[in-house]
Enzyme design. Structure first.
Site, PDB file in Angstrom:
ATOM      1  N   GLU A 278       0.852  -1.198   0.000  1.00 51.75           N
ATOM      2  CA  GLU A 278       0.000   0.000   0.000  1.00 51.75           C
ATOM      3  C   GLU A 278       0.880   1.238   0.000  1.00 51.75           C
ATOM      4  OE1 GLU A 278      -1.280  -1.416   3.822  1.00 51.75           O
ATOM      5  OE2 GLU A 278      -0.894   0.540   4.721  1.00 51.75           O
TER       6      GLU A 278
ATOM      7  N   LYS B 238       2.848   4.531   0.983  1.00 45.96           N
ATOM      8  CA  LYS B 238       3.313   5.131   2.227  1.00 45.96           C
ATOM      9  C   LYS B 238       2.951   6.607   2.148  1.00 45.96           C
ATOM     10  CE  LYS B 238       7.340   5.439   5.227  1.00 45.96           C
ATOM     11  NZ  LYS B 238       7.426   6.866   5.452  1.00 45.96           N
TER      12      LYS B 238
ATOM     13  N   ASP C  73       2.754  10.440   2.954  1.00 44.66           N
ATOM     14  CA  ASP C  73       3.717  11.378   3.528  1.00 44.66           C
ATOM     15  C   ASP C  73       2.980  12.438   4.335  1.00 44.66           C
ATOM     16  OD1 ASP C  73       6.078  12.545   4.126  1.00 44.66           O
ATOM     17  OD2 ASP C  73       6.486  13.322   2.121  1.00 44.66           O
TER      18      ASP C  73
ATOM     19  N   ARG D 138       2.519  10.787  17.225  1.00 46.00           N
ATOM     20  CA  ARG D 138       3.468   9.746  17.585  1.00 46.00           C
ATOM     21  C   ARG D 138       4.438  10.199  18.666  1.00 46.00           C
ATOM     22  NH1 ARG D 138       7.413   6.781  13.350  1.00 46.00           N
ATOM     23  NH2 ARG D 138       8.321   8.839  13.165  1.00 46.00           N
TER      24      ARG D 138
ATOM     25  N   GLU E 170      -2.551   7.975   9.022  1.00 43.41           N
ATOM     26  CA  GLU E 170      -1.787   9.154   8.636  1.00 43.41           C
ATOM     27  C   GLU E 170      -2.720  10.339   8.398  1.00 43.41           C
ATOM     28  OE1 GLU E 170       1.327   8.202   8.717  1.00 43.41           O
ATOM     29  OE2 GLU E 170       2.535   9.708   7.670  1.00 43.41           O
TER      30      GLU E 170
ATOM     31  N   TYR F 217      -4.425   2.747   8.598  1.00 41.89           N
ATOM     32  CA  TYR F 217      -3.666   1.625   8.059  1.00 41.89           C
ATOM     33  C   TYR F 217      -3.130   0.667   9.124  1.00 41.89           C
ATOM     34  CZ  TYR F 217       0.075   5.017   9.014  1.00 41.89           C
ATOM     35  OH  TYR F 217       0.881   5.943   9.604  1.00 41.89           O
TER      36      TYR F 217
ATOM     37  N   LYS G 129      11.105   2.775  -0.391  1.00 37.89           N
ATOM     38  CA  LYS G 129      11.078   4.212  -0.678  1.00 37.89           C
ATOM     39  C   LYS G 129      11.217   4.487  -2.173  1.00 37.89           C
ATOM     40  CE  LYS G 129      11.098   6.407   3.334  1.00 37.89           C
ATOM     41  NZ  LYS G 129      12.109   7.305   3.644  1.00 37.89           N
TER      42      LYS G 129
ATOM     43  N   CYS H 252      35.410  35.336   7.533  1.00 34.87           N
ATOM     44  CA  CYS H 252      33.966  35.261   7.693  1.00 34.87           C
ATOM     45  C   CYS H 252      33.310  36.372   6.874  1.00 34.87           C
ATOM     46  CB  CYS H 252      33.623  35.409   9.168  1.00 34.87           C
ATOM     47  SG  CYS H 252      31.853  35.576   9.456  1.00 34.87           S
TER      48      CYS H 252
ATOM     49  N   CYS I 232      31.655  39.029   9.455  1.00 30.63           N
ATOM     50  CA  CYS I 232      32.356  39.901  10.400  1.00 30.63           C
ATOM     51  C   CYS I 232      33.823  40.098  10.035  1.00 30.63           C
ATOM     52  CB  CYS I 232      32.234  39.359  11.825  1.00 30.63           C
ATOM     53  SG  CYS I 232      33.205  37.879  12.116  1.00 30.63           S
TER      54      CYS I 232
ATOM     55  N   CYS J  53      34.011  30.513  11.571  1.00 26.15           N
ATOM     56  CA  CYS J  53      34.355  31.891  11.889  1.00 26.15           C
ATOM     57  C   CYS J  53      34.896  31.926  13.308  1.00 26.15           C
ATOM     58  CB  CYS J  53      33.096  32.751  11.782  1.00 26.15           C
ATOM     59  SG  CYS J  53      33.238  34.325  12.625  1.00 26.15           S
TER      60      CYS J  53
ATOM     61  N   CYS K 143      30.761  38.286  15.978  1.00 27.47           N
ATOM     62  CA  CYS K 143      30.241  38.024  14.632  1.00 27.47           C
ATOM     63  C   CYS K 143      28.718  38.178  14.651  1.00 27.47           C
ATOM     64  CB  CYS K 143      30.616  36.611  14.194  1.00 27.47           C
ATOM     65  SG  CYS K 143      29.877  36.178  12.615  1.00 27.47           S
TER      66      CYS K 143
HETATM   67  S1  IVH Z   1       2.516   1.010   9.058  1.00 25.87           S
HETATM   68  C1  IVH Z   1       4.196  -0.735  12.992  1.00 25.87           C
HETATM   69  N1  IVH Z   1       1.562   1.941   6.821  1.00 25.87           N
HETATM   70  O1  IVH Z   1       5.451   5.835   7.916  1.00 25.87           O
HETATM   71  C2  IVH Z   1       4.257   0.043  11.734  1.00 25.87           C
HETATM   72  N2  IVH Z   1       2.949   3.367   8.104  1.00 25.87           N
HETATM   73  O2  IVH Z   1       8.294   5.501   8.364  1.00 25.87           O
HETATM   74  C3  IVH Z   1       3.155   0.999  11.600  1.00 25.87           C
HETATM   75  N3  IVH Z   1       3.232   5.608   7.160  1.00 25.87           N
HETATM   76  O3  IVH Z   1       5.311   5.946  11.398  1.00 25.87           O
HETATM   77  C4  IVH Z   1       3.256   1.827  10.399  1.00 25.87           C
HETATM   78  N4  IVH Z   1       1.969   5.310   5.404  1.00 25.87           N
HETATM   79  O4  IVH Z   1       3.685   7.422  10.054  1.00 25.87           O
HETATM   80  C5  IVH Z   1       2.330   2.199   7.882  1.00 25.87           C
HETATM   81  N5  IVH Z   1       0.603   2.671   4.852  1.00 25.87           N
HETATM   82  C6  IVH Z   1       1.356   2.914   5.897  1.00 25.87           C
HETATM   83  C7  IVH Z   1       1.979   4.153   6.095  1.00 25.87           C
HETATM   84  C8  IVH Z   1       2.782   4.345   7.210  1.00 25.87           C
HETATM   85  C9  IVH Z   1       2.718   6.174   6.061  1.00 25.87           C
HETATM   86  C10 IVH Z   1       4.138   6.295   8.078  1.00 25.87           C
HETATM   87  C11 IVH Z   1       3.830   6.124   9.539  1.00 25.87           C
HETATM   88  C12 IVH Z   1       5.053   5.492  10.112  1.00 25.87           C
HETATM   89  C13 IVH Z   1       6.093   5.917   9.145  1.00 25.87           C
HETATM   90  C14 IVH Z   1       7.294   5.029   9.192  1.00 25.87           C
END
Ligand code: IVH
Length: 712
Positions: A132, A134, A136, A155, A190, A242, A330, A435, A438, A453, A459
């Site tokens: 799924e 991720k 942001d 968090r 999220e 999620y 990623k 610098c 200054c 510097c 400065c």
């Molecule tokens: S699962 C135990 N699913 O990514 C793991 N996280 O880098 C629970 N995030 O802290 C996270 N989309 O804030 C999960 N589909 C997704 C996500 C997701 C974004 C974020 C989340 C997590 C962070 C980790």
């Protein structure tokens, strides 16, 4: 000892080549750097390094810890998720820790993840995974009791988050009531802002001359963390569910089933989530999501894979901060080519000269970029911190065509240069040795990647940056006195050093008021409010004061450690001014603080031994009433005791154990010494258990420990 001062002394050395002393100093440096980066990202919504850089530092830290396990620090970045919650909100302790995710950067990392899952479980045949996007944004935990939303928490550091319940209630995607749910259900997901909403919000702000957000994630974070929930209500936030935390009964026996159950309860779930049994299919889904990235209408930065079977998830469990059953794949960084128009040098709080590339504006991954970091003078020359060639040794010159990249929500970087487009008459860039602010000499000490510097407080750039740091959120956090105001007041000559902030009111005549009133946004009332806000900060918690001094290597978590160790300003100051670097009881006492290494200690003592700095600090403190730090609680059987955990803990993670022990006033250390009071040894404990026996230190197993602290 002198080289312990240099930020980058050991940075240049391969992990395999580090001596023990170097490794210790390097772990201290990394802990400090990563802690600062965490605070900047999570608490201040203003990242200071790229995700890739952050990951690389974290990996280096882990590699050193692997080589020298005994040196692992009590505050090891390996055990940290995010940053401690910001001030201003109540705190909520998560019933179940909020975890982070390990990262995969290419297909091979994903295959390796699958292999490690199989290996851990003992080759169990077919394993299905969900894939799924991720999202942001920022994660949020929603607690429902008997179907009613009772709390919402960010968090924070994974353990304790900010209570943003009132704000969460204003978000349409978050139901206030759910029917047919388990009695206790924590839904995690999220909070994010769509591209369209983000642009409209920024346009509204720009129209009113207000602050605009750099990207949707910052906008979402800034909107959720409003102390006035009516402001949050006016911001178009969305939420995807999620995951889950505490639940009184299982939602399903699969990840997919659980998510669908959340959808049935009224939550939004991401429509691109799917389940696959073949890694090739997972990777194909990753590419499909990647190809849709630009048209989804919200930011995503990768794809998350999770083991679908929840019984297998349970068996796989967690490492200190990440589950073994999930990984984030990623997306690669985004790139563009543009022209380097100029190189400017910025001078930071500690005097570091940082080169900044001024670029012909170019769109990189949907964001217009006109500035990028060039790191330091070696980077411009085409050398890394070891003096080895990078980019095939190509240097970077003003006028060059350069490749800019940004990975997610970060400061863009100049990655490469196109020599075929270089003008014949171009000349290498000459890094200044004075610098630019200054005129003082800018010195590069041996082994340091950074030129600094030497002007100190004379400065203006260092002085302003120090002042900005003092009023920043993690420090004095004076309402109405932000970076912009500090800069202006400095220019006006009203404040030159920290103490002047607290004399503002006294020195404030009618002339100045008129000057203020002529400026947008200021009136008599706001000036009076500002004075009140300043006065309110005269009573300042010791940790915030220490952090606010802006001493190199002293981040907010170190400041907390120092404050609870010394208790009062008088004790702290007396220790700092009386000790000598490298020897003596006071020095040893400072180093005995778990989390304080030689690099930080040297930096602290040096600051208090420089006349100008010490006088400036004294002048500031004369105007304050520092609040004593809470000494560790002494009503628990382990308060004030030094505890070492070793071997495998079966009922809790290391970080849980550590956090719990610290909450009870114990100090958790990574190594056994004569100062250790209790060693908690699980299966597989080795040399530390042996040492404890030799030294006659109380030795407990996990159950014994739990019984002692009353958690059995
Ligand atoms: S699962 C135990 N699913 O990514 C793991 N996280 O880098 C629970 N995030 O802290 C996270 N989309 O804030 C999960 N589909 C997704 C996500 C997701 C974004 C974020 C989340 C997590 C962070 C980790």
């Amino acid at each position: 000892m002198a080289d312990a001062l240099d930020n980058a002394t050991y940075e240049a050395i391969d992990v395999d080549a580090l001596t023990e002393d170097q490794a210790r100093a390097e772990l201290a440096r990394l802990a400090e750097l990563l802690d600062g980066a965490n605070t900047a990202y999570h608490t201040e919504d203003a990242p200071v390094m790229s995700d890739a850089e952050y990951d690389a530092l974290k990996r280096r830290n882990m590699a050193i810890e692997e080589r020298f396990p005994a040196m692992k620090r009590g505050d090891s970045p390996t055990d940290q998720v995010g940053a401690a919650p910001a001030e201003g909100f109540g705190k909520i302790t998560h019933a179940v820790r909020m975890m982070s995710l390990a990262n995969a950067f290419d297909d091979e990392d994903v295959r390796e993840f699958d292999r490690s899952v199989r290996k851990y479980l003992g080759a169990p045949g077919e394993i299905a995974y969900t894939a799924e996007p991720k999202i942001d944004g920022l994660s949020l935990s929603l607690r429902y009791e008997l179907g009613k939303l009772v709390s919402a928490a960010t968090r924070g550091d994974g353990q304790i988050g900010e209570n943003v319940t009132a704000n969460a209630r204003t978000i349409d995607d978050i139901p206030q009531e759910i029917i047919g749910a388990p009695d206790i259900l924590e839904v995690r997901g999220e909070v994010y802002m769509s591209h369209a909403d983000f642009e409209a919000l920024n346009a509204r702000h720009a129209e009113r001359g207000g602050k605009t957000f750099a990207n949707p994630r910052n906008a979402a974070a800034g909107s959720l963390r409003q102390l006035d929930s009516e402001i949050t209500r006016a911001r178009p936030l969305k939420f995807f569910a999620y995951a889950w935390g505490e639940i009184s009964e299982p939602l399903s026996d699969t990840q997919m089933g659980a998510i669908q159950r959340l959808a049935a309860l009224g939550f939004q779930i991401n429509p691109l989530a799917e389940r696959f049994s073949e890694i090739d299919d997972l990777l194909a889904h990753y590419r499909k999501i990647e190809s849709q990235r630009a048209t989804l209408g919200y930011d995503i930065d990768g794809v998350v894979y999770k083991v679908d079977n929840l019984e297998l998830q349970r068996r796989l469990g967690f490492r200190s901060t990440t589950p073994r059953w999930a990984i984030a794949h990623k997306f690669p960084a985004e790139l563009a080519w543009t022209r380097l128009e100029a190189i400017d040098i910025q001078v930071g709080r500690t005097g570091a000269l940082s080169p900044v590339a001024r670029l012909t504006p170019v769109t990189v991954g949907g964001v217009v970029v006109s500035n990028a970091t060039l790191h330091n003078e070696d980077y411009i020359k085409g050398l890394d911190s070891r003096g080895e060639e990078i980019r095939g040794g190509k240097d970077i010159r003003v006028g060059d065509w350069v490749q800019v990249y940004r990975a997610g929500d970060v400061i863009p970087k100049v990655a490469d240069v196109d020599l075929s487009k270089r003008a014949a008459d171009s000349t290498p860039y000459v890094f200044p040795t004075t610098c630019p602010e200054c005129g003082s000499e800018a010195i590069r000490e041996e082994g340091d990647a950074v030129r600094r510097c030497s002007g100190g407080l004379i400065c203006p750039a260092q002085a302003v940056e120090k002042l900005k740091h003092l009023v920043s959120r993690g420090a004095f956090d004076i309402e109405g006195l932000g970076a912009k105001q500090v800069e202006q007041f400095y220019k006006d000559g009203w404040i030159k050093e920290p103490a002047d902030i607290f004399d503002l009111k006294e020195n404030f005549g009618p002339g100045k008021l008129q000057q203020l009133k002529n400026r947008e946004g200021w009136g008599e009332k706001s000036a009076l409010n500002l004075f009140d806000a300043i006065d309110a900060r005269r009573d300042i918690p010791l940790a915030k004061l220490i952090f606010g001094l802006g001493i190199r290597h002293v981040g907010d978590s170190s400041a907390n450690l120092l404050a609870s160790h010394y208790g009062t300003w008088a004790a702290f100051e007396a220790a700092m001014t009386s000790m000598t670097i490298g020897a003596g009881e006071a020095w040893e006492d400072l180093l005995s603080i778990d989390g304080v290494g030689e690099v930080m200690a040297t930096s602290l003592v040096t600051a208090f031994h420089q006349d100008a700095e010490r006088e400036s600090i004294a002048k500031l403190v004369e105007r304050l009433r520092p609040i004593e730090a809470e000494k560790p609680k002494n009503d628990s059987p382990v308060s004030g005791k030094t505890v070492v955990f070793t071997g495998t803990l079966e009922k809790m993670t290391r970080s849980e154990a550590k956090a719990r022990a610290e909450a009870l006033g114990a100090k958790v250390s990574g190594s056994v010494s004569a100062k250790t009071d209790i060693v908690v040894a699980g299966p597989g404990a080795g040399s530390k258990e042996k040492k404890a026996r030799e030294l006659g230190i109380a030795l407990l197993d996990e159950d014994g420990w739990l019984a002692l602290i009353g958690d059995a």
